[in-house]
Design a protein around this motif. Structure first.
Motif, mmCIF file in Angstrom:
data_model
loop_
_atom_site.group_PDB
_atom_site.id
_atom_site.type_symbol
_atom_site.label_atom_id
_atom_site.label_comp_id
_atom_site.label_asym_id
_atom_site.label_seq_id
_atom_site.Cartn_x
_atom_site.Cartn_y
_atom_site.Cartn_z
ATOM 1 N N GLY A 167 -23.054 -19.262 -6.466
ATOM 2 C CA GLY A 167 -22.700 -18.355 -7.544
ATOM 3 C C GLY A 167 -21.600 -18.922 -8.423
ATOM 4 N N GLN A 168 -20.620 -19.585 -7.809
ATOM 5 C CA GLN A 168 -19.541 -20.189 -8.587
ATOM 6 C C GLN A 168 -20.084 -21.252 -9.529
ATOM 7 O OE1 GLN A 168 -15.353 -20.888 -7.152
ATOM 8 N NE2 GLN A 168 -16.157 -22.953 -6.831
ATOM 9 N N LEU A 169 -20.994 -22.076 -9.033
ATOM 10 C CA LEU A 169 -21.582 -23.119 -9.869
ATOM 11 C C LEU A 169 -22.409 -22.508 -11.000
ATOM 12 C CD1 LEU A 169 -21.457 -26.172 -9.869
ATOM 13 C CD2 LEU A 169 -23.562 -26.216 -8.535
ATOM 14 N N ALA A 170 -23.115 -21.424 -10.696
ATOM 15 C CA ALA A 170 -23.895 -20.743 -11.728
ATOM 16 C C ALA A 170 -22.986 -20.202 -12.823
ATOM 17 C CB ALA A 170 -24.711 -19.617 -11.102
ATOM 18 N N ALA A 171 -21.838 -19.616 -12.433
ATOM 19 C CA ALA A 171 -20.915 -19.055 -13.419
ATOM 20 C C ALA A 171 -20.298 -20.138 -14.290
ATOM 21 C CB ALA A 171 -19.822 -18.256 -12.713
ATOM 22 N N LEU A 172 -20.019 -21.297 -13.711
ATOM 23 C CA LEU A 172 -19.352 -22.360 -14.450
ATOM 24 C C LEU A 172 -20.294 -23.141 -15.360
ATOM 25 C CD1 LEU A 172 -16.995 -23.734 -11.651
ATOM 26 C CD2 LEU A 172 -16.335 -22.404 -13.667
ATOM 27 N N LEU A 173 -21.559 -23.294 -14.956
ATOM 28 C CA LEU A 173 -22.467 -24.135 -15.729
ATOM 29 C C LEU A 173 -23.647 -23.364 -16.332
ATOM 30 C CD1 LEU A 173 -22.541 -27.388 -13.568
ATOM 31 C CD2 LEU A 173 -21.308 -26.962 -15.686
ATOM 32 N N LEU A 174 -24.366 -22.619 -15.510
ATOM 33 C CA LEU A 174 -25.545 -21.933 -16.034
ATOM 34 C C LEU A 174 -25.161 -20.851 -17.032
ATOM 35 C CD1 LEU A 174 -27.735 -21.624 -12.807
ATOM 36 C CD2 LEU A 174 -27.517 -23.529 -14.418
ATOM 37 N N ALA A 175 -24.031 -20.183 -16.820
ATOM 38 C CA ALA A 175 -23.589 -19.181 -17.791
ATOM 39 C C ALA A 175 -23.242 -19.812 -19.127
ATOM 40 C CB ALA A 175 -22.385 -18.417 -17.239
ATOM 41 N N ARG A 176 -22.823 -21.072 -19.110
ATOM 42 C CA ARG A 176 -22.509 -21.751 -20.374
ATOM 43 C C ARG A 176 -23.773 -22.098 -21.161
ATOM 44 N NH1 ARG A 176 -17.508 -23.854 -17.642
ATOM 45 N NH2 ARG A 176 -15.812 -23.636 -19.176
ATOM 46 N N VAL A 177 -24.927 -22.069 -20.501
ATOM 47 C CA VAL A 177 -26.181 -22.242 -21.231
ATOM 48 C C VAL A 177 -26.449 -21.001 -22.079
ATOM 49 C CG1 VAL A 177 -28.673 -22.571 -21.021
ATOM 50 C CG2 VAL A 177 -27.120 -23.799 -19.492
ATOM 51 N N ASP A 178 -26.278 -19.820 -21.480
ATOM 52 C CA ASP A 178 -26.454 -18.585 -22.245
ATOM 53 C C ASP A 178 -25.361 -18.410 -23.287
ATOM 54 O OD1 ASP A 178 -28.860 -17.628 -21.204
ATOM 55 O OD2 ASP A 178 -27.868 -16.799 -19.451
ATOM 56 N N ALA A 179 -24.211 -19.041 -23.065
ATOM 57 C CA ALA A 179 -23.148 -19.019 -24.074
ATOM 58 C C ALA A 179 -23.418 -20.032 -25.187
ATOM 59 C CB ALA A 179 -21.799 -19.311 -23.428
ATOM 60 N N ARG A 180 -24.483 -20.810 -25.029
ATOM 61 C CA ARG A 180 -24.908 -21.811 -26.003
ATOM 62 C C ARG A 180 -23.866 -22.918 -26.194
ATOM 63 N NH1 ARG A 180 -27.959 -18.228 -30.720
ATOM 64 N NH2 ARG A 180 -29.363 -17.118 -29.302
ATOM 65 N N ILE A 181 -23.228 -23.250 -25.081
ATOM 66 C CA ILE A 181 -22.350 -24.420 -25.047
ATOM 67 C C ILE A 181 -23.112 -25.599 -24.455
ATOM 68 C CG2 ILE A 181 -20.173 -25.353 -24.207
ATOM 69 C CD1 ILE A 181 -19.940 -23.032 -26.225
ATOM 70 N N LEU A 182 -23.775 -25.379 -23.329
ATOM 71 C CA LEU A 182 -24.645 -26.376 -22.721
ATOM 72 C C LEU A 182 -26.102 -26.021 -23.016
ATOM 73 C CD1 LEU A 182 -22.898 -26.707 -19.232
ATOM 74 C CD2 LEU A 182 -22.515 -28.091 -21.290
ATOM 75 N N THR A 183 -27.002 -26.927 -22.672
ATOM 76 C CA THR A 183 -28.431 -26.671 -22.843
ATOM 77 C C THR A 183 -29.108 -26.576 -21.488
ATOM 78 O OG1 THR A 183 -29.085 -29.012 -22.885
ATOM 79 C CG2 THR A 183 -28.367 -28.029 -24.987
ATOM 80 N N ALA A 184 -30.292 -25.979 -21.492
ATOM 81 C CA ALA A 184 -31.055 -25.877 -20.247
ATOM 82 C C ALA A 184 -31.377 -27.256 -19.692
ATOM 83 C CB ALA A 184 -32.332 -25.081 -20.491
ATOM 84 N N LYS A 185 -31.589 -28.235 -20.570
ATOM 85 C CA LYS A 185 -31.866 -29.599 -20.122
ATOM 86 C C LYS A 185 -30.653 -30.192 -19.413
ATOM 87 C CE LYS A 185 -33.417 -34.124 -21.796
ATOM 88 N NZ LYS A 185 -33.806 -34.918 -22.994
ATOM 89 N N ASP A 186 -29.462 -29.901 -19.923
ATOM 90 C CA ASP A 186 -28.239 -30.408 -19.297
ATOM 91 C C ASP A 186 -28.145 -29.990 -17.834
ATOM 92 O OD1 ASP A 186 -27.332 -31.508 -21.701
ATOM 93 O OD2 ASP A 186 -26.231 -29.693 -22.263
ATOM 94 N N THR A 187 -28.548 -28.766 -17.553
ATOM 95 C CA THR A 187 -28.283 -28.158 -16.244
ATOM 96 C C THR A 187 -29.542 -27.969 -15.407
ATOM 97 O OG1 THR A 187 -28.463 -25.952 -17.233
ATOM 98 C CG2 THR A 187 -26.276 -26.947 -17.171
ATOM 99 N N ARG A 188 -30.592 -28.700 -15.716
ATOM 100 C CA ARG A 188 -31.855 -28.514 -14.999
ATOM 101 C C ARG A 188 -31.686 -28.728 -13.499
ATOM 102 N NH1 ARG A 188 -36.028 -32.293 -17.413
ATOM 103 N NH2 ARG A 188 -35.698 -30.878 -19.177
ATOM 104 N N GLY A 189 -31.029 -29.802 -13.112
ATOM 105 C CA GLY A 189 -30.842 -30.081 -11.686
ATOM 106 C C GLY A 189 -29.954 -29.054 -11.004
ATOM 107 N N VAL A 190 -28.904 -28.612 -11.700
ATOM 108 C CA VAL A 190 -28.015 -27.594 -11.136
ATOM 109 C C VAL A 190 -28.771 -26.292 -10.931
ATOM 110 C CG1 VAL A 190 -25.979 -26.186 -11.591
ATOM 111 C CG2 VAL A 190 -25.933 -28.637 -12.080
ATOM 112 N N ARG A 191 -29.592 -25.907 -11.912
ATOM 113 C CA ARG A 191 -30.352 -24.663 -11.790
ATOM 114 C C ARG A 191 -31.294 -24.720 -10.583
ATOM 115 N NH1 ARG A 191 -31.174 -20.587 -15.172
ATOM 116 N NH2 ARG A 191 -30.187 -21.774 -16.859
#
Length: 532
Positions: A167-191
């Motif tokens: 959950g911590q990793l999701a909040a730090l990285l995946l939430a930034r995708v919805d914030a439109r800072i990162l992209t889904a491609k950036d975080t594919r492996g993390v997701r």
């Protein structure tokens, strides 16, 4: 409101160490901060070591932003009064933008009596929320915020595979995708890694939480705290029974969350995952300057040559029958290859096909030996300091010429990487056995990180030289059991004259003379290759 990464600080700002060389940066960014925040009551301090222990921080009570000048380099690298300086120091400027986002949008305080674990989640949600707000207000800032993620996220954020850290990793990285800072491609492996730990349903529920947080008003503390409590419920955490954020079990190895985060950080910094891990290991576990170095003796050079020869023989002993292709007889004719050879000749080409197959004796294929050596540097192990210093040098030099990979690690009150993998140390690093023995589990995890001791399909062995008198017996045993079940042999060399603990799932040998430990290590490496 302390942030989990330390860059949103409560209370008054302490004195920041700043020399005259950095005054130009502090003044220029203080003049610039109203543009980023819409506030004219803020000051910026740029100095080496500033940031409250983080890359940067914001003190709401005093309206001060601090940025650690380490992320700039030299004060003369660029002129901070010119707009173009941002492109020269994008990470440092991104940190300034991130703290500006806190100054502009973190307008709430944690209510008194809030369980610490709920406050921690609220602060995690605040990270992507304030960046989302900043990007909505100043779209061009996204470019700079992207540069800060690798400094605001640490490999320590995903030490084990459990629901809390997923959950911590999701909040730090995946939430930034919805914030439109990162992209889904950036975080594919993390997701993928987070989904593997949490499951799709729970991750979807967590996403609903952070998206609601993004829509919350800057001062709506009730909504933020309610969302943090909902986050805990989704992860199965009762804040009243577990008020503090959970700490990782020291008896667990890092898993797919850590691997996915490392891959992300490596890609973001333009390195391969292996190169990134090596860089981080060397930065965190470099040998202390108080330890001494010396030139290798003639006897140590001779021992390295002897061990190298033994390892080479172990890789090539007992030739086995093999089948090898050949362009000419004798042997068994391979019809399809013969037709190919005739076609090549007819076309006027030089034939490359090999129509015949003959029997031959060849050395059996041998896997590369991955050997980790962990040395106890506590006071009770003082007699073994010199022999093990020598052993680390000998093993590294012998391995270099025999397709073996070794690493020597010392543990006391902390962990020191004495000899990294695939390196030939020019000098012998002399151990100073005068510490405690608290860091054994960290040493095992470092060996696993460097040598992939849990990865099947390779020949792996861990050798430990210690009396076994450790404060963390149970976590240490769980780590050793995990290695054993993964197929990694564990050799434990224990001084015969010292009391200590004997661990299960290890081959324990009592050593009467410290010098004998070198011979035991060499014998174990040769035996492992011969039996492979």
């Amino acid at each position: 409101m302390p942030h989990p990464h330390g860059h949103l600080q409560p209370g008054a700002a302490g004195p920041a160490a700043g020399g005259p060389d950095w005054q130009a940066w502090s003044k220029a960014w203080t003049r610039h901060i109203p543009v980023l925040t819409g506030r004219d009551d803020l000051t910026v301090t740029v100095a080496p070591g500033a940031g409250g222990g983080a890359p940067a921080c914001f003190y709401p009570d005093t309206g001060r932003i601090e940025v650690d000048a380490t992320h700039i380099g030299a004060p003369t690298i660029a002129d901070p009064r010119r707009a173009g300086h941002k492109r020269v120091v994008p990470t440092a400027y991104g940190l300034l933008v991130h703290e500006a986002a806190h100054a502009a949008h973190s307008r709430w305080r944690t209510p008194p009596g809030t369980p610490p674990i709920v406050a921690h989640v609220a602060e995690l949600l605040e990270e992507s929320r304030i960046e989302y707000r900043q990007r909505m207000r100043r779209r061009g800032d996204r470019r700079w915020l992207r540069h800060t993620v690798t400094t605001l996220v640490s490999a320590d954020d995903a030490p084990v595979d459990d629901a809390w850290h997923a959950g911590q990793l999701a909040a730090l990285l995946l939430a930034r995708v919805d914030a439109r800072i990162l992209t889904a491609k950036d975080t594919r492996g993390v997701r993928a890694a987070v989904t593997g730990v949490l499951g799709r349903k729970r991750l979807l529920h967590l996403r609903e939480v952070w998206r609601h947080a993004h829509a919350a008003d800057d001062a709506d503390v009730d909504t933020i705290i309610d969302l943090a409590r909902r986050w805990c419920r989704i992860l199965g955490i009762d804040p009243h029974r577990q008020p503090q954020p959970p700490t990782p079990d020291p008896g667990m190895f890092a898993g797919r969350l850590a691997d996915a985060l490392t891959d992300y950080l490596a890609h973001s910094t333009g390195l391969t995952p292996t190169a990134y891990r090596d860089q981080q290991v060397r930065a965190r576990h470099a040998a202390p300057a108080t330890w001494t170095s010396r030139e290798a003796t003639g006897a140590e050079h001779a021992a390295a040559r002897t061990l190298a020869a033994r390892l080479r023989r172990a890789r090539t002993h007992q030739p086995e029958p093999d089948l090898r292709p050949s362009p000419i007889p004798p042997g068994r004719l391979r019809t399809r290859h013969a037709i190919t050879a005739q076609a090549q000749i007819a076309a006027g080409a030089v034939p490359t096909a090999t129509p015949w197959q003959r029997r031959a004796s060849a050395p059996p294929p041998k896997p590369t030996l991955h050997l980790g050596v962990i040395v106890d540097a506590s006071y009770s192990m003082h007699p073994y300091a010199a022999p093990m210093s020598s052993a680390g040098w000998i093993l590294a030099h012998a391995a270099r010429t025999t397709d073996a990979v070794t690493a020597t690690i010392a543990f006391g009150s902390d962990v020191t990487l004495l000899v990294p993998p695939r390196q030939q140390p020019t000098q012998v690093l002399e151990l100073s056995a005068d510490g405690g023995s608290d860091a054994f589990t960290d040493a095992v995890k470092l060996a696993d990180q460097l040598l992939h001791l849990r990865q099947p399909g390779r020949l792996r062995m861990l050798a430990v030289i210690s009396d076994g008198d450790l404060p963390d017996i149970d976590p240490a045993q769980r780590l050793l059991t995990t290695l054993h079940r993964a197929g990694c042999a564990v050799l434990w060399l224990r001084p015969a004259d010292l009391p200590g603990h004997t661990f299960t799932h290890t081959t324990t040998v009592e050593v009467a003379d410290p010098v004998q430990a070198i011979g035991h290590l060499a014998d174990a490496a040769v035996t492992a290759l011969e039996r492979a």
